[in-house]
Design an enzyme around this catalytic site. Structure first.
Site, PDB file in Angstrom:
ATOM      1  N   HIS A 277       0.821  -1.166   0.020  1.00  0.00           N
ATOM      2  CA  HIS A 277       0.040  -0.010   0.059  1.00  0.00           C
ATOM      3  C   HIS A 277       0.936   1.095   0.031  1.00  0.00           C
ATOM      4  O   HIS A 277       1.232   2.068   1.215  1.00  0.00           O
ATOM      5  CB  HIS A 277      -0.996  -0.094   1.348  1.00  0.00           C
ATOM      6  CG  HIS A 277      -2.157  -0.955   1.260  1.00  0.00           C
ATOM      7  ND1 HIS A 277      -2.031  -2.090   1.703  1.00  0.00           N
ATOM      8  CD2 HIS A 277      -3.055  -1.060   0.339  1.00  0.00           C
ATOM      9  CE1 HIS A 277      -2.989  -2.992   1.491  1.00  0.00           C
ATOM     10  NE2 HIS A 277      -3.614  -2.167   0.785  1.00  0.00           N
ATOM     11  N   HIS A 317      -7.249   6.852  -2.583  1.00  0.00           N
ATOM     12  CA  HIS A 317      -7.920   5.624  -1.936  1.00  0.00           C
ATOM     13  C   HIS A 317      -7.169   5.026  -0.804  1.00  0.00           C
ATOM     14  O   HIS A 317      -7.873   4.323  -0.179  1.00  0.00           O
ATOM     15  CB  HIS A 317      -8.720   5.094  -3.107  1.00  0.00           C
ATOM     16  CG  HIS A 317      -7.666   3.936  -3.498  1.00  0.00           C
ATOM     17  ND1 HIS A 317      -6.436   3.928  -4.270  1.00  0.00           N
ATOM     18  CD2 HIS A 317      -7.275   2.388  -3.110  1.00  0.00           C
ATOM     19  CE1 HIS A 317      -5.696   2.752  -4.310  1.00  0.00           C
ATOM     20  NE2 HIS A 317      -6.307   1.957  -3.715  1.00  0.00           N
ATOM     21  N   ASP A 435      -8.825  -1.889  -7.820  1.00  0.00           N
ATOM     22  CA  ASP A 435      -8.201  -2.020  -6.600  1.00  0.00           C
ATOM     23  C   ASP A 435      -7.901  -3.288  -6.352  1.00  0.00           C
ATOM     24  O   ASP A 435      -6.908  -3.589  -5.491  1.00  0.00           O
ATOM     25  CB  ASP A 435      -9.119  -1.550  -5.294  1.00  0.00           C
ATOM     26  CG  ASP A 435      -8.218  -1.196  -4.074  1.00  0.00           C
ATOM     27  OD1 ASP A 435      -7.135  -0.983  -4.106  1.00  0.00           O
ATOM     28  OD2 ASP A 435      -8.854  -1.038  -2.772  1.00  0.00           O
TER      29      ASP A 435
END
Length: 531
Positions: A277, A317, A435
Site C-alpha cells: 500500500h 484511496h 483496487d
C-alpha cells in the site's frame, strides 16, 4: 466440478416464511397455502440450481423465485394473485439492495468452512476469505431466513470529440525537468494517452523512470490531459500541436494545473513506504480506473465532474495507509479504530485525508483543485469521492457485488445511467475492481504484486504475534501458502467480480478474463510444485 449438495427443504421453508412475513406486515390474516404441485415444482427448481464459484444464497433465492413465477408452470398456477405479488416484491427487494452479508457469500465458500472432510488448511483458507471479503466472522451468527431481506436499503455531456484551439503557455513540471533527456523520452512514451489506456500498462517501469514519483506523474498525465502530454513532448524537444485525446478537466472544470500538481505532490508524500500500500499501488489503481473508463467511455465517461472525482478518488484511496489492515486496527484498539468506531476504519481515514488540505478549518489555497467549481459542484464532488473511497472496503465485497448484479438485472444499463446515485454506485464498483485488479494483470506483474502484498501481510502477522493479538487471515508466514492464497483470491473474488464487470464493460471479457485464467493456471502449477 463436483457439485456441493444444497439444502432444498430449507430454501422452500424460507420462501414460505418470507411470503407469510410479508403478508402479515400487510395485515393479511389468511394463511398461506401452497399446493403440492407447487412444492414439487419448487423442489425441482432448487435441485437444478447449478453451483459455481460465484453462486450464493442471494442468487439461489432469485433463481428460485423466478422459477416459481415462470408463466404457465405448475407452481405459478398454484399461487393466488396476492401470493404472486408477494414474491415479486421479495424479488425486487433482493435485486435492489439486500445487505445481509452471509447471503452474498458464494455457497461453495460457506460449505467449505463447514466441511469437516476437507483438510484443515483448505477450511482455514475458506474461513479467511469469508472473513476478509464479507465481514462475516467464522464463528459469527448466521441468519439465512428470507424475512431479513425485506429490511433493505434502496440505492437509488459526452466528452467533446472536436479539436480545440488553445494557445495557453505550456506548463513546466519541475520533476520532469529534473530528469535526464533519455528518462523524459521513456516517460513520454510510457505516459502517452494510448499507453495509459492499455490493460498491460506496466506501472513498475514508470516507477523506475520517474525519480520516485509515480503517483504525481500518472495523476498529472491523466488529470491534466491533454496539456500534460503536450508538456512531455515539448520537454523532449518535440514540436507538437494540442491533441484531442484527454479529459480537458483544466478547461471544463477550471482546474489549475499548478494547484493540481501541488495537490498530487502532497498526496503522494502522505503514502507510506509500505511493501504494497504505497504510492506505486495508488498510481497503478489510478491508471487502471482510467483504463476501464476508456474501455467503455460512452458509458462511464459521460459526466466530467464524475470522471474527475473518480480519478481523484483513485489517487487518494489508500492515502496514509499504515500497512496494517482494518482487522489489526480493531484488534489492537488503535486510535484510528476508536476515532472511526471500528467501521471502515482505514477507508474513512483515507476519505478524510483526501480533503483535509483543501476544505475544513485551515484550507491551503495552493492545493485547492476545486477552486474553479461552483459550491454545488464542490458538494457533489466531495460526496462522490467519499462514497467511492468507502466502496473499497473489502469486508463489503460480496454484498457490494450482489448490489451491482441486482442493479444490472433490475433495469437496462442505459436506464441505470440516468440516475446520479446509480452512476455513482457503478463508478465505485469500477474503483473497487481496479483496487483488486493485480491478479488480472499479465502474469509477471501479478506475481510482483502478490509478493508485495504477502510481504506486507506477513509483517502485520509478525507484529500481531509480538503483541499477543490474533493473527489476521493470510498474515501468518509460517502457515500461509503463497500459491493457495492467490488461487483462492482469484477464484472466489477476482474472477467472478470481473465477470460481473464485463456486463458493464464488455471489453473485459476478451481483454481481461483470459489473463485471469492464465494466472490461475500459473498458480495451480506453483501449488503442484509446492505439494
Amino acid at each position: 466440478m463436483e457439485q456441493i449438495p444444497y439444502n432444498k427443504p430449507n430454501l422452500l421453508v424460507q420462501t414460505k416464511e418470507a411470503i407469510r412475513a410479508l403478508r402479515n406486515k400487510k395485515n393479511h390474516t389468511k394463511k398461506l397455502k401452497v399446493k403440492s404441485s407447487m412444492m414439487s415444482a419448487c423442489e425441482n427448481s432448487v435441485r437444478t440450481c447449478r453451483h459455481d464459484f460465484s453462486s450464493s444464497a442471494w442468487e439461489k433465492g432469485i433463481n428460485t423465485i423466478e422459477s416459481i413465477l415462470e408463466p404457465g408452470g405448475k407452481a405459478e398456477e398454484a399461487l393466488t394473485h396476492s401470493q404472486k405479488e408477494g414474491l415479486e416484491v421479495i424479488k425486487r427487494l433482493l435485486l435492489v439492495g439486500t445487505r445481509e452479508s452471509m447471503l452474498h457469500v458464494p455457497t461453495s465458500l460457506v460449505e467449505s468452512t463447514r466441511n469437516q472432510d476437507l483438510p484443515f488448511e483448505d477450511r482455514n483458507l475458506a474461513c479467511n476469505l469469508m472473513e476478509n471479503y464479507s465481514g462475516v466472522r467464522r464463528r459469527g451468527a448466521v441468519t439465512r431466513h428470507f424475512q431479513t431481506l425485506v429490511e433493505t436499503t434502496q440505492f437509488v455531456q459526452d466528452i467533446s470529440e472536436g479539436l480545440r484551439d488553445y494557445s495557453a503557455p505550456v506548463f513546466e513540471l519541475t520533476e520532469m525537468h529534473e530528469l535526464g533527456l533519455e528518462s523524459r523520452k521513456r516517460l513520454r512514451k510510457l505516459l502517452s494517452w494510448d499507453s495509459l489506456c492499455r490493460w498491460d500498462f506496466n506501472i513498475m517501469e514508470v516507477s523506475k523512470e520517474c525519480g520516485g514519483h509515480p503517483l504525481l506523474f500518472v495523476g498529472w498525465a491523466l488529470l491534466a490531459s491533454p496539456y500534460s502530454h503536450q508538456t512531455m513532448e515539448v520537454s523532449c524537444g518535440i514540436q507538437c500541436e494540442l491533441k484531442n485525446k484527454g479529459y480537458f478537466f483544466l478547461d471544463d472544470l477550471g482546474v489549475e494545473e499548478e494547484k493540481l500538481c501541488e495537490f498530487l505532490r502532497v498526496v503522494e508524500a502522505k503514502y507510506n513506504k509500505n511493501p504494497y500500500h504505497n504510492n506505486t499501488h495508488a498510481a497503478d489503481v489510478t491508471q487502471t480506473v482510467h483504463c476501464l473508463i476508456q474501455m467503455e467511455r460512452k458509458v462511464l465517461a459521460t459526466q466530467k465532474l464524475e470522471s474527475f472525482a473518480t480519478i481523484v478518488a483513485a489517487v487518494c484511496h489508500d492515502i496514509c495507509h499504515p500497512g496494517l489492515n482494518n482487522s489489526y486496527q480493531i484488534s489492537a484498539r488503535t486510535n484510528l479504530a476508536l476515532q472511526y468506531n471500528d467501521i471502515a476504519v482505514l477507508e474513512n481515514m483515507h476519505a478524510f485525508e483526501a480533503f483535509r488540505h483543501i476544505l475544513g478549518d485551515h484550507p491551503q489555497p495552493k492545493l485547492d483543485i476545486l477552486s474553479g467549481l461552483k459550491k454545488e459542484q464542490v458538494n457533489d464532488f466531495r460526496k462522490l469521492v467519499i462514497n467511492l473511497i468507502l466502496q473499497t472496503d473489502m469486508t463489503k465485497h460480496f454484498s457490494e457485488i450482489n448490489v451491482i448484479k441486482g442493479l444490472l438485472v433490475s433495469s437496462p444499463l442505459d436506464d441505470l445511467l440516468k440516475e446520479v446515485d446509480t452512476r455513482a454506485k457503478l463508478m465505485g464498483f469500477v474503483l473497487h475492481m481496479a483496487d483488486i485488479s493485480n491478479p488480472a494483470k499479465p502474469t509477471p506483474l501479478a506475481i510482483e504484486w502478490a509478493d508485495r502484498c504477502l510481504a506486507e501481510f506477513f509483517a502485520q502477522g509478525d507484529k500481531e504475534k509480538a503483541r499477543g493479538l490474533p493473527v489476521s487471515p493470510l498474515c501468518d508466514r509460517s502457515s500461509t501458502s503463497r500459491p493457495e492464497s492467490q488461487i483462492g483470491f482469484i477464484k472466489f473474488i477476482v474472477q467472478p467480480s470481473f465477470k460481473v464487470l464485463s456486463a458493464i464493460v464488455p471489453a473485459v471479457e476478451d481483454e481481461v478474463m483470459p489473463i485471469i485464467a492464465q494466472n490461475v493456471e500459473y498458480w495451480e502449477k506453483q501449488k503442484a510444485e509446492e505439494d
